[in-house]
Design a protein around this motif. Structure first.
Motif, short mmCIF file in Angstrom:
data_model
loop_
_atom_site.label_atom_id
_atom_site.label_comp_id
_atom_site.label_asym_id
_atom_site.label_seq_id
_atom_site.Cartn_x
_atom_site.Cartn_y
_atom_site.Cartn_z
N SER A 1 5.13 33.29 -11.68
CA SER A 1 5.06 34.13 -12.73
C SER A 1 6.10 34.08 -13.83
O SER A 1 5.36 34.09 -15.15
CB SER A 1 5.05 35.70 -12.30
N LEU A 2 7.01 33.62 -13.74
CA LEU A 2 8.17 33.38 -14.78
C LEU A 2 7.76 32.08 -15.40
O LEU A 2 7.81 31.83 -16.64
CB LEU A 2 9.56 33.25 -14.11
N ALA A 3 7.29 30.97 -14.72
CA ALA A 3 7.07 29.71 -15.41
C ALA A 3 5.51 29.83 -15.99
O ALA A 3 5.80 29.20 -17.30
CB ALA A 3 7.11 28.67 -14.38
N LYS A 4 4.72 30.53 -15.65
CA LYS A 4 3.66 30.83 -16.39
C LYS A 4 3.80 31.37 -17.67
O LYS A 4 3.04 31.17 -18.55
CB LYS A 4 2.64 31.49 -15.32
N GLY A 5 4.64 32.62 -17.82
CA GLY A 5 5.04 33.28 -19.05
C GLY A 5 5.91 32.49 -19.62
O GLY A 5 6.57 33.38 -20.66
N ASN A 6 6.39 31.50 -19.43
CA ASN A 6 7.46 30.80 -20.04
C ASN A 6 8.80 31.74 -20.14
O ASN A 6 9.15 31.70 -21.36
CB ASN A 6 6.88 30.43 -21.50
N GLU A 7 9.14 32.29 -19.34
CA GLU A 7 10.20 33.46 -19.18
C GLU A 7 11.39 32.74 -18.24
O GLU A 7 11.08 31.86 -17.48
CB GLU A 7 9.67 34.71 -18.79
N GLU A 8 12.38 33.57 -18.46
CA GLU A 8 13.56 33.18 -17.50
C GLU A 8 14.27 34.33 -17.01
O GLU A 8 14.40 35.23 -17.65
CB GLU A 8 14.56 32.17 -18.11
#
Length: 149
Positions: free
Chosen positions: A54-61
């Motif tokens: 989910s973090l990778a999908k939302g370009n979040e860290e």
């Protein structure tokens, strides 16, 4: 043989039987703890994978949250190793990921499929006590603030 010798032998065998039963009961309790820890480990690993996805999908860290999951998984793995070390190698029950996935597939095949619109409503039933963000029922940490649930 006299009666006292027979009585003494009977008491000796009864004590050996009692000790064997207590040992077997303790091994059973340890096995139950191992199975429980394996379930916790599998659940934590799945949640870590879902979080990373989910973090990778939302370009979040959110490295601190990922690190918390990794630390928690390491603690569960250590608990498992300690429990397994306390047993003889031939009595350890091992559940492989393939067996667990097959069991999960059997359950999900029987369950009705939920649509994409229904899923967020189910997640909203539980919220993070720290920030109020919606979290899934089986989440161990909040995906937004990282608070332990």
């Amino acid at each position: 043989m006299d009666f006292n010798k027979i009585k003494e032998m009977g008491l000796e065998y009864a004590e050996k039987g009692k000790n064997a039963a207590l040992d077997l009961a303790e091994k059973g309790r340890t096995q139950a703890k191992i199975v429980n820890a394996q379930g916790k480990l599998y659940k934590a690993q799945r949640q870590l994978g879902a979080l990373v996805y989910s973090l990778a999908k939302g370009n979040e860290e959110n490295q601190p949250l990922v690190d918390k999951y990794i630390e928690m998984i390491a603690n569960i793995e250590q608990e498992l190793a300690d429990l397994k070390a306390s047993l003889e190698p031939d009595v350890i029950i091992e559940t492989t990921f393939e067996e667990k996935d097959e069991a999960d597939a059997d359950v999900t095949e029987d369950a009705p499929a939920a649509s994409a619109e229904e899923k967020p409503e189910a997640d909203e039933a539980k919220t993070c006590p720290q920030c109020g963000a919606p979290v899934s029922d089986d989440a161990l940490f909040c995906n937004k603030c990282g608070a332990q649930l």
